[in-house]
Design a protein around this motif. Sequence first.
Motif, PDB file in Angstrom:
ATOM      1  N   ASN A 186       4.252  -5.283   7.912  1.00 22.06           N
ATOM      2  CA  ASN A 186       2.902  -5.838   7.993  1.00 22.06           C
ATOM      3  C   ASN A 186       2.704  -6.896   6.903  1.00 22.06           C
ATOM      4  OD1 ASN A 186       0.197  -5.687   9.194  1.00 22.06           O
ATOM      5  ND2 ASN A 186      -0.445  -4.950   7.182  1.00 22.06           N
ATOM      6  N   LYS A 187       1.742  -7.797   7.101  1.00 20.96           N
ATOM      7  CA  LYS A 187       1.501  -8.858   6.112  1.00 20.96           C
ATOM      8  C   LYS A 187       1.281  -8.257   4.724  1.00 20.96           C
ATOM      9  CE  LYS A 187      -1.149 -13.066   5.324  1.00 20.96           C
ATOM     10  NZ  LYS A 187      -2.176 -13.988   5.862  1.00 20.96           N
ATOM     11  N   ILE A 188       0.476  -7.207   4.660  1.00 24.94           N
ATOM     12  CA  ILE A 188       0.420  -6.382   3.454  1.00 24.94           C
ATOM     13  C   ILE A 188       1.143  -5.091   3.819  1.00 24.94           C
ATOM     14  CG2 ILE A 188      -1.039  -5.139   1.813  1.00 24.94           C
ATOM     15  CD1 ILE A 188      -3.212  -7.180   2.289  1.00 24.94           C
ATOM     16  N   PRO A 189       2.373  -4.912   3.348  1.00 29.29           N
ATOM     17  CA  PRO A 189       3.176  -3.759   3.777  1.00 29.29           C
ATOM     18  C   PRO A 189       2.499  -2.421   3.487  1.00 29.29           C
ATOM     19  CG  PRO A 189       4.543  -5.367   2.639  1.00 29.29           C
ATOM     20  CD  PRO A 189       3.125  -5.797   2.438  1.00 29.29           C
ATOM     21  N   VAL A 190       2.576  -1.532   4.456  1.00 26.95           N
ATOM     22  CA  VAL A 190       2.071  -0.168   4.302  1.00 26.95           C
ATOM     23  C   VAL A 190       3.285   0.762   4.284  1.00 26.95           C
ATOM     24  CG1 VAL A 190       0.607   1.647   5.257  1.00 26.95           C
ATOM     25  CG2 VAL A 190      -0.042  -0.764   5.556  1.00 26.95           C
ATOM     26  N   ILE A 209       0.860  -1.181   0.000  1.00 29.54           N
ATOM     27  CA  ILE A 209       0.000   0.000   0.000  1.00 29.54           C
ATOM     28  C   ILE A 209       0.895   1.230   0.000  1.00 29.54           C
ATOM     29  CG2 ILE A 209      -1.706   1.315   1.306  1.00 29.54           C
ATOM     30  CD1 ILE A 209      -2.736  -1.406   2.357  1.00 29.54           C
ATOM     31  N   ASN A 210       0.733   2.048  -1.012  1.00 27.05           N
ATOM     32  CA  ASN A 210       1.542   3.256  -1.143  1.00 27.05           C
ATOM     33  C   ASN A 210       0.843   4.402  -0.421  1.00 27.05           C
ATOM     34  OD1 ASN A 210       3.081   5.448  -1.897  1.00 27.05           O
ATOM     35  ND2 ASN A 210       2.535   5.377  -4.060  1.00 27.05           N
ATOM     36  N   ALA A 211       1.250   4.647   0.814  1.00 27.56           N
ATOM     37  CA  ALA A 211       0.704   5.764   1.586  1.00 27.56           C
ATOM     38  C   ALA A 211       1.691   6.924   1.641  1.00 27.56           C
ATOM     39  CB  ALA A 211       0.354   5.301   2.999  1.00 27.56           C
ATOM     40  N   ALA A 212       2.719   6.859   0.775  1.00 32.16           N
ATOM     41  CA  ALA A 212       3.787   7.859   0.804  1.00 32.16           C
ATOM     42  C   ALA A 212       3.437   9.119   0.037  1.00 32.16           C
ATOM     43  CB  ALA A 212       5.081   7.256   0.250  1.00 32.16           C
ATOM     44  N   GLY A 213       2.421   9.047  -0.827  1.00 27.09           N
ATOM     45  CA  GLY A 213       2.026  10.233  -1.579  1.00 27.09           C
ATOM     46  C   GLY A 213       2.875  10.518  -2.800  1.00 27.09           C
ATOM     47  N   ASP A 243      -0.625   9.597   3.193  1.00 27.02           N
ATOM     48  CA  ASP A 243      -1.163  10.467   2.145  1.00 27.02           C
ATOM     49  C   ASP A 243      -2.239   9.705   1.378  1.00 27.02           C
ATOM     50  OD1 ASP A 243      -1.659  12.033  -0.111  1.00 27.02           O
ATOM     51  OD2 ASP A 243       0.389  12.791  -0.186  1.00 27.02           O
ATOM     52  N   VAL A 244      -3.491  10.136   1.511  1.00 31.68           N
ATOM     53  CA  VAL A 244      -4.600   9.367   0.922  1.00 31.68           C
ATOM     54  C   VAL A 244      -4.653   9.473  -0.598  1.00 31.68           C
ATOM     55  CG1 VAL A 244      -6.047   9.445   2.983  1.00 31.68           C
ATOM     56  CG2 VAL A 244      -6.216  11.280   1.289  1.00 31.68           C
ATOM     57  N   ARG A 245      -3.943  10.419  -1.198  1.00 26.64           N
ATOM     58  CA  ARG A 245      -3.979  10.552  -2.661  1.00 26.64           C
ATOM     59  C   ARG A 245      -3.517   9.271  -3.349  1.00 26.64           C
ATOM     60  NH1 ARG A 245      -4.516  14.701  -6.365  1.00 26.64           N
ATOM     61  NH2 ARG A 245      -4.679  16.224  -4.687  1.00 26.64           N
ATOM     62  N   THR A 246      -2.594   8.553  -2.736  1.00 23.86           N
ATOM     63  CA  THR A 246      -2.071   7.330  -3.353  1.00 23.86           C
ATOM     64  C   THR A 246      -2.582   6.057  -2.671  1.00 23.86           C
ATOM     65  OG1 THR A 246      -0.066   7.593  -2.006  1.00 23.86           O
ATOM     66  CG2 THR A 246       0.020   8.391  -4.280  1.00 23.86           C
ATOM     67  N   ILE A 247      -3.604   6.202  -1.831  1.00 21.65           N
ATOM     68  CA  ILE A 247      -4.212   5.037  -1.167  1.00 21.65           C
ATOM     69  C   ILE A 247      -5.586   4.791  -1.782  1.00 21.65           C
ATOM     70  CG2 ILE A 247      -4.977   4.058   1.034  1.00 21.65           C
ATOM     71  CD1 ILE A 247      -3.142   6.057   2.452  1.00 21.65           C
ATOM     72  N   PHE A 248      -5.900   3.529  -2.040  1.00 24.48           N
ATOM     73  CA  PHE A 248      -7.223   3.179  -2.546  1.00 24.48           C
ATOM     74  C   PHE A 248      -8.185   2.950  -1.372  1.00 24.48           C
ATOM     75  CE2 PHE A 248      -4.508   1.733  -6.103  1.00 24.48           C
ATOM     76  CZ  PHE A 248      -5.077   2.494  -7.106  1.00 24.48           C
TER      77      PHE A 248
END
Length: 461
Positions: free
Chosen positions: A425-429, A82-86, A441-446
């Motif tokens: 995490n099992k699905i890395p954040v 999960i790309n939360a880096a923006g 950064d929610v712009r790059t989060i689904f």
Amino acid sequence: MEKSQLLRNLPKIDELLKEPIVNNELNSTMRTIVVEALRETIDKYREFILSNNIEEYSKEDILKSFLELLEQRNSSRFRKVINAAGVIIHTNLGRSLLAKKALDNVVNVVDNYNNLEYDLKKGQRGSRYSHVEELIKKVTGAEAAMVVNNNAAAVMLVLNTLCKDKEAIVSRGQLVEIGGSFRIPDVMNFSGAKLVEIGTTNRTHLYDYDNNINENTGVLLKVHTSNFKILGFTEDVSLEELVQLGGEKKIPVVEDIGSGTLIDFSKYGFTHEPTVQESIKKGVDVVTFSGDKMLGGPQAGIVIGKKEYIDKMKRNQLTRALRIDKMTLAALEGTLKYYLDEREAIENIPTLHMILSQKSEHKKRAQKLKKKLQGRVKNFKFTLQEDYSMVGGGSMPTEKIQTYVIKAESNKFSPQELEKRLRENKIPVIIRISNNEVILDVRTIFDKDFDVIADAFGLLD
């Protein structure tokens, strides 16, 4: 229990193979992999005992470790993150995400035999480039087009075809380093072209090109510096000037435009970024650009321009070594079709949608994610705030995109430790740390991943 006794109590492989848990795994996993995982688990416990890192254990402990190891072995090394880096075009995280038509095209092609190199009208061998060439020509306005596996390969093929054992004249200020420490001068040298540097880092004039042209000049090369900007006391030669000079001297002008922008972002409030279509309209003979940056498609190097030059490249033996496969062609075709209508491209190509979606939209999404986090996590503080996203991928480096983010604070973990725990995490954040604060950064989060993020924090609560 004494160390010697702990070692003696380690079960034998044959004994463990009779366990119901292990037998169950044998039904779905090759015996060789199961036995190897058991042996490695026993070896690990033996090391723990010898290094005094364990004082007791049970067979259940060993079997649990075995199952964890086997899960790692059976899972793909490629993992969803999960790309939360923006960072929208995040090179380390796979760059651009594919659009729906691109994905559908890939599935259709790989799930069936296909006409990759078969002309269905003529009933004979065809060209793999024909599947996308007409589409690229229509979108860009070029006379001809072809595709190789990335943009560095595209530059190398162009120079090898038009400039092998000849000189390529390029401004010193454009000798950029691209991702993975690959440098334009190195790519040029490998192509067989001789690099002729002109001008200075910050100033190059038309007479610098003119004064260095001779009977051995193969091309005039312009490299768009998309991943950095030189400001202040600067001077550069325009494409129009370079094209005019090339025409007078009968020397082809080649432009590596890099990111492959196909829409004019200045219409949407961004600083103008040169588009591929503009280069063709200005008369550049050959243009190269990436498929997986601003275009928003798969990794590819696209070469467009005058037909006489593209045809020479198609006949170059190096083309076979650099050609792309059926999956990339299918994904590229699916992506390019959206560009027949700019509104469709912005709505459906993830990279474009993330860049151009409104800040207000992301405020609502950030509020939704914050609510989920606060509902499941008690020992963290979550704050909604305004911030900026980045385009990434070496594209539009000076642009900051207004967005909303969630700041996560914890008395239990430092920002660096929290980053590590979320990454594991099992699905890395993947988050970013700014001013020693953890930022999502929610712009790059689904939206579909909001629950995964909330669960990841919940495990740390």
